[in-house]
Design an enzyme around this catalytic site. Structure first.
Site, PDB file in Angstrom:
ATOM      1  N   CYS A 101      43.239  46.189  41.029  1.00  0.00           N
ATOM      2  CA  CYS A 101      42.652  45.068  40.298  1.00  0.00           C
ATOM      3  C   CYS A 101      41.748  45.571  39.179  1.00  0.00           C
ATOM      4  CB  CYS A 101      41.881  44.164  41.243  1.00  0.00           C
ATOM      5  SG  CYS A 101      41.239  42.668  40.449  1.00  0.00           S
ATOM      6  N   CYS A 199      40.483  39.916  48.560  1.00  0.00           N
ATOM      7  CA  CYS A 199      40.215  38.558  48.088  1.00  0.00           C
ATOM      8  C   CYS A 199      41.357  37.583  48.374  1.00  0.00           C
ATOM      9  CB  CYS A 199      39.886  38.576  46.595  1.00  0.00           C
ATOM     10  SG  CYS A 199      41.223  39.160  45.526  1.00  0.00           S
TER      11      CYS A 199
END
Length: 355
Positions: A101, A199
């Protein structure tokens, strides 16, 4: 002319305080929340990028008097982070989606957008800092003094051009100091809990997420020892990682741990704890920060997982993209797909993906 800063704001306290500190430094700040994943895409009930998170970020921006925008990066996130996460488990590796990410989203796509819009720098709430070494004409990545919050491990892939335009305002602060400042400024998220899970899989059930996201099932197979003796049945090869003991569902005369996965035969190989230790590893996809090349064997300290204490080692660069790391003492459960990150004192030298 006032410099412009684009602040990546997750809705958490760290990025909110980072925005405030950049304003104090005289920057013209704009907050942006990244839309990466939501409940429509995930079998989990609550994911990142929730409406609450976006509203928290917007609330802080309103309090600071700065603009706030939402950028939709869902497509590239699904490709570069979620897709890679699933592929790793399917091919027997252990992924690290936070590193991906940072590499492809926060310091990839967001950086590109910032440059297109004329921002001078990208700012995040990571606990690390960037220093410029005039003698070497290089930007260096430095660990946070609050080792319990240091995030340099997940930032090792930053390039010189990215480091030149990156600011980590929290680099010298502790978490307690950040929360105290947020309380003082009246931020809505001053006491908001930190996220501890990946997440897009907040409930931690990675296997269920993969099966429901892909629509695929992963058949049962055999647990075997290193001699090939069958010890029992596993519930699908994606459910196991190197070093795992809990959740095997076996009643064995002594504790056994996952050593490796045989994808071709759909077998999970188990071993005793003592057999999980290795003295060396190979890693590719190399990124070096402190220099362009490791010219000769180099003494370093290294980490093979996020929460591990650094371990003394020697690193050899084998070619432009591959290193060999030899540890002074054998390390437990070195896992394909994880990152090995190299340190010298307070500084990150670079790192790569374990083969």
């Amino acid at each position: 002319m006032t410099k412009k800063a684009l602040i990546a704001m997750s809705g958490g306290v760290d990025s909110s305080v980072a925005a405030y500190l950049m304003m104090q430094r005289g920057y013209d700040c704009t907050g942006v929340t990244l839309k990466l994943f939501d409940k429509d895409d995930s079998p989990a009930k609550k994911t990142c990028c929730s409406l609450d998170d976006t509203e928290d970020a917007r609330s802080v921006c309103r309090r600071l008097g700065i603009p706030h925008f939402v950028y939709n990066f869902k497509d590239i996130f699904n490709e570069k982070v979620v897709g890679k996460f699933i592929s790793a488990y399917e091919t027997g590796a252990t992924p690290n989606p936070c590193i991906d990410c940072n590499r492809f989203i926060k310091f990839g796509k967001l950086f590109q957008r910032a440059e297109e819009l004329g921002f001078d720098c990208v700012v995040t709430g990571h606990y690390a800092s960037v220093e410029y070494n005039e003698k070497e004409n290089r930007y260096l990545l430095k660990k946070a003094p609050d080792i319990s919050k240091d995030q340099s491990y997940v930032l090792y892939s930053l390039t010189q051009s990215q480091l030149a335009k990156t600011v980590f305002p929290l680099g010298e602060m502790t978490k307690a100091e950040v929360r105290a400042l947020a309380e003082e400024k009246g931020f809505i998220n001053a006491r908001k809990h930190d996220s501890q899970d990946i997440c897009f899989v907040p409930d931690g059930d990675y296997a269920r997420f993969i099966e429901e996201y892909t629509g695929r099932t992963y058949p049962e197979g055999n647990f075997v020892d290193e001699n090939g003796n069958i010890l029992g049945k596993h519930k699908g090869i994606i459910r196991y990682t190197v070093g795992q003991r809990k959740g095997l569902g076996l009643a064995l005369p002594e504790p056994m741990y996952v050593k490796k996965k045989n994808l071709a035969e759909n077998k999970v190989v188990l071993c005793r704890n003592s057999e999980l230790f290795s003295s060396e590893l190979l890693a590719d996809d190399l990124n070096l920060i402190a220099f362009d090349k490791i010219e000769q064997p180099l003494r370093v300290s290294a980490r093979v997982r996020y929460n591990q204490k650094e371990q003394p080692a020697t690193v050899y660069q084998l070619d432009s993209d591959t290193i060999r790391v030899v540890f002074d003492e054998p390390q437990r459960a070195i896992s394909k797909g994880q990152a090995v990150v190299l340190y010298y004192g307070e500084y990150v030298l670079g790192g790569g993906t374990i083969l």
